[in-house]
Design a protein around this motif. Structure first.
Motif, mmCIF file in Angstrom:
data_model
loop_
_atom_site.group_PDB
_atom_site.id
_atom_site.type_symbol
_atom_site.label_atom_id
_atom_site.label_comp_id
_atom_site.label_asym_id
_atom_site.label_seq_id
_atom_site.Cartn_x
_atom_site.Cartn_y
_atom_site.Cartn_z
ATOM 1 N N TYR A 17 0.868 -1.133 0.251
ATOM 2 C CA TYR A 17 -0.103 0.018 -0.004
ATOM 3 C C TYR A 17 0.916 1.352 -0.103
ATOM 4 C CZ TYR A 17 -3.905 -2.979 1.405
ATOM 5 O OH TYR A 17 -4.978 -4.035 1.509
ATOM 6 N N GLU A 18 0.257 2.327 -0.696
ATOM 7 C CA GLU A 18 0.944 3.523 -0.583
ATOM 8 C C GLU A 18 0.425 4.418 0.573
ATOM 9 O OE1 GLU A 18 0.909 7.548 -3.265
ATOM 10 O OE2 GLU A 18 1.212 6.027 -4.435
ATOM 11 N N SER A 19 1.187 4.859 1.552
ATOM 12 C CA SER A 19 0.431 5.350 2.756
ATOM 13 C C SER A 19 1.026 6.894 2.845
ATOM 14 C CB SER A 19 1.156 4.677 4.128
ATOM 15 O OG SER A 19 0.510 5.207 5.122
ATOM 16 N N THR A 20 0.317 7.775 2.945
ATOM 17 C CA THR A 20 0.085 9.175 3.189
ATOM 18 C C THR A 20 -0.283 9.494 4.516
ATOM 19 O OG1 THR A 20 -1.729 9.906 1.714
ATOM 20 C CG2 THR A 20 0.541 9.640 0.957
ATOM 21 N N SER A 21 0.111 10.859 5.111
ATOM 22 C CA SER A 21 -0.635 11.031 6.560
ATOM 23 C C SER A 21 -1.512 12.064 6.070
ATOM 24 C CB SER A 21 0.763 11.532 7.368
ATOM 25 O OG SER A 21 1.325 10.568 7.786
ATOM 26 N N GLU A 26 -10.600 17.547 13.843
ATOM 27 C CA GLU A 26 -11.485 16.969 15.008
ATOM 28 C C GLU A 26 -10.813 16.403 16.191
ATOM 29 O OE1 GLU A 26 -15.280 15.040 13.863
ATOM 30 O OE2 GLU A 26 -15.622 16.706 12.412
ATOM 31 N N THR A 27 -10.083 15.343 15.517
ATOM 32 C CA THR A 27 -9.550 14.267 16.878
ATOM 33 C C THR A 27 -8.278 14.951 16.941
ATOM 34 O OG1 THR A 27 -8.746 13.058 15.187
ATOM 35 C CG2 THR A 27 -10.948 12.527 16.265
ATOM 36 N N LYS A 28 -7.766 15.780 16.159
ATOM 37 C CA LYS A 28 -6.464 16.308 16.359
ATOM 38 C C LYS A 28 -5.365 15.322 16.554
ATOM 39 C CE LYS A 28 -7.928 20.488 18.821
ATOM 40 N NZ LYS A 28 -7.888 21.059 20.165
ATOM 41 N N GLN A 29 -5.420 14.374 15.725
ATOM 42 C CA GLN A 29 -4.462 13.390 15.291
ATOM 43 C C GLN A 29 -4.283 13.153 13.777
ATOM 44 O OE1 GLN A 29 -6.277 9.749 17.012
ATOM 45 N NE2 GLN A 29 -5.547 10.380 19.307
ATOM 46 N N SER A 30 -3.017 12.507 13.691
ATOM 47 C CA SER A 30 -2.785 12.195 12.249
ATOM 48 C C SER A 30 -3.260 10.726 11.726
ATOM 49 C CB SER A 30 -1.365 12.227 11.940
ATOM 50 O OG SER A 30 -0.958 12.001 10.929
ATOM 51 N N ARG A 31 -3.856 10.706 10.619
ATOM 52 C CA ARG A 31 -4.531 9.557 10.182
ATOM 53 C C ARG A 31 -4.011 9.031 8.896
ATOM 54 N NH1 ARG A 31 -6.658 7.238 14.656
ATOM 55 N NH2 ARG A 31 -8.339 8.843 15.475
ATOM 56 N N PRO A 32 -3.703 7.847 8.784
ATOM 57 C CA PRO A 32 -3.112 7.364 7.458
ATOM 58 C C PRO A 32 -4.049 7.166 6.292
ATOM 59 C CG PRO A 32 -3.201 5.489 9.017
ATOM 60 C CD PRO A 32 -3.666 6.700 9.789
ATOM 61 N N ILE A 33 -3.866 7.596 5.091
ATOM 62 C CA ILE A 33 -4.495 7.267 4.153
ATOM 63 C C ILE A 33 -3.805 6.385 3.063
ATOM 64 C CG2 ILE A 33 -5.786 8.352 1.940
ATOM 65 C CD1 ILE A 33 -6.000 10.907 3.527
ATOM 66 N N ARG A 34 -4.446 5.275 3.033
ATOM 67 C CA ARG A 34 -3.690 4.330 2.120
ATOM 68 C C ARG A 34 -4.333 4.122 0.832
ATOM 69 N NH1 ARG A 34 -3.373 1.643 7.504
ATOM 70 N NH2 ARG A 34 -1.238 2.179 8.073
ATOM 71 N N LYS A 35 -3.413 3.612 -0.356
ATOM 72 C CA LYS A 35 -3.920 3.179 -1.321
ATOM 73 C C LYS A 35 -3.253 1.906 -1.816
ATOM 74 C CE LYS A 35 -3.860 4.869 -6.167
ATOM 75 N NZ LYS A 35 -3.160 5.665 -7.490
ATOM 76 N N TYR A 36 -3.977 0.927 -2.190
ATOM 77 C CA TYR A 36 -3.584 -0.352 -2.601
ATOM 78 C C TYR A 36 -2.603 -0.218 -3.910
ATOM 79 C CZ TYR A 36 -3.641 -5.264 -3.733
ATOM 80 O OH TYR A 36 -3.274 -6.646 -4.064
ATOM 81 N N LEU A 37 -1.446 -0.873 -4.025
ATOM 82 C CA LEU A 37 -1.029 -0.786 -5.152
ATOM 83 C C LEU A 37 -0.796 -2.157 -5.715
ATOM 84 C CD1 LEU A 37 2.245 0.862 -3.771
ATOM 85 C CD2 LEU A 37 0.473 2.010 -5.017
ATOM 86 N N GLY A 38 -0.693 -3.395 -5.021
ATOM 87 C CA GLY A 38 -0.748 -4.655 -5.507
ATOM 88 C C GLY A 38 0.023 -5.558 -4.478
ATOM 89 N N THR A 39 0.491 -6.700 -5.128
ATOM 90 C CA THR A 39 0.984 -7.801 -4.412
ATOM 91 C C THR A 39 2.608 -7.824 -4.550
ATOM 92 O OG1 THR A 39 0.440 -9.540 -5.650
ATOM 93 C CG2 THR A 39 -1.125 -9.069 -4.026
ATOM 94 N N GLU A 40 3.253 -8.303 -3.637
ATOM 95 C CA GLU A 40 4.821 -8.721 -3.795
ATOM 96 C C GLU A 40 4.704 -9.806 -4.356
ATOM 97 O OE1 GLU A 40 7.810 -7.363 -0.902
ATOM 98 O OE2 GLU A 40 7.429 -9.414 -0.455
ATOM 99 N N GLY A 41 5.793 -10.218 -5.488
ATOM 100 C CA GLY A 41 5.846 -11.390 -5.945
ATOM 101 C C GLY A 41 6.535 -12.452 -5.242
ATOM 102 N N PRO A 42 6.205 -13.675 -5.155
ATOM 103 C CA PRO A 42 6.971 -14.481 -4.092
ATOM 104 C C PRO A 42 8.214 -14.798 -4.438
ATOM 105 C CG PRO A 42 5.147 -15.571 -5.349
ATOM 106 C CD PRO A 42 5.235 -14.135 -5.768
ATOM 107 N N GLU A 43 8.769 -14.955 -5.588
ATOM 108 C CA GLU A 43 10.014 -15.539 -6.151
ATOM 109 C C GLU A 43 10.930 -14.114 -6.026
ATOM 110 O OE1 GLU A 43 7.803 -16.475 -8.751
ATOM 111 O OE2 GLU A 43 7.302 -17.963 -7.474
ATOM 112 N N THR A 44 10.627 -13.070 -6.737
ATOM 113 C CA THR A 44 11.375 -12.016 -6.944
ATOM 114 C C THR A 44 11.261 -11.224 -5.860
ATOM 115 O OG1 THR A 44 9.457 -10.951 -8.149
ATOM 116 C CG2 THR A 44 11.197 -12.269 -9.590
ATOM 117 N N GLY A 45 10.089 -10.904 -5.295
ATOM 118 C CA GLY A 45 9.953 -9.703 -4.153
ATOM 119 C C GLY A 45 9.745 -8.344 -4.802
ATOM 120 N N GLU A 46 9.246 -8.452 -6.125
ATOM 121 C CA GLU A 46 8.966 -7.182 -6.672
ATOM 122 C C GLU A 46 7.412 -6.914 -6.686
ATOM 123 O OE1 GLU A 46 10.297 -7.284 -10.766
ATOM 124 O OE2 GLU A 46 12.408 -7.258 -10.040
ATOM 125 N N LEU A 47 7.132 -5.479 -7.016
ATOM 126 C CA LEU A 47 5.541 -5.443 -6.844
ATOM 127 C C LEU A 47 4.877 -5.796 -8.137
ATOM 128 C CD1 LEU A 47 3.234 -3.589 -6.149
ATOM 129 C CD2 LEU A 47 4.005 -1.792 -7.467
#
Length: 121
Positions: A17-21, A26-47
């Motif tokens: 996921y791509e995460s931005t703060s 209202e709550t005076k806190q930082s919240r993450p906003i995440r965007k799904y990018l994909g999965t990690e390849g099991p052999e290569t470890g690439e996106l």
């Protein structure tokens, strides 16, 4: 902005996921906003990027509805024939039940007539 990895413990798949703060005043806190990018390849470890479409992919043999042939077109002739056949069967059943009902009523009338001629005790 950063990339966050989530490991599914059951399947072992890694989702990226791509995460931005984002600051929530209202709550005076930082919240993450995440965007799904994909999965990690099991052999290569690439996106392995996602297709951008939501939900599961449909396989070649998946047909969600009844009366479907091959694609997404409905075979209306097949449905019409099926409905016509069912209606004919139901009509025949109704006719047989009406006939049986008529026979039972005539039997009941005969029983009432015989009972009316019997002396009361």
């Amino acid at each position: 902005m950063s990339v966050v990895r989530y490991v599914n413990k059951k399947t072992g798949r890694v989702a990226l996921y791509e995460s931005t703060s984002h600051y929530d005043p209202e709550t005076k806190q930082s919240r993450p906003i995440r965007k799904y990018l994909g999965t990690e390849g099991p052999e290569t470890g690439e996106l392995v990027p996602s297709s951008g479409k939501r939900g599961r992919k449909k396989g070649p043999g998946d047909n969600a509805g009844h009366g479907k042939k091959g694609g997404t077109e409905t075979d209306y002739r097949f449905l019409a024939e099926t409905l016509k056949k069912e209606c004919m069967e139901k009509d025949a059943r109704i006719r047989s039940l009406e006939h049986r009902n008529q026979l039972l009523r005539s039997s009941l009338d005969r029983i009432k007539e015989i009972a009316s001629h019997m002396p009361e005790a």
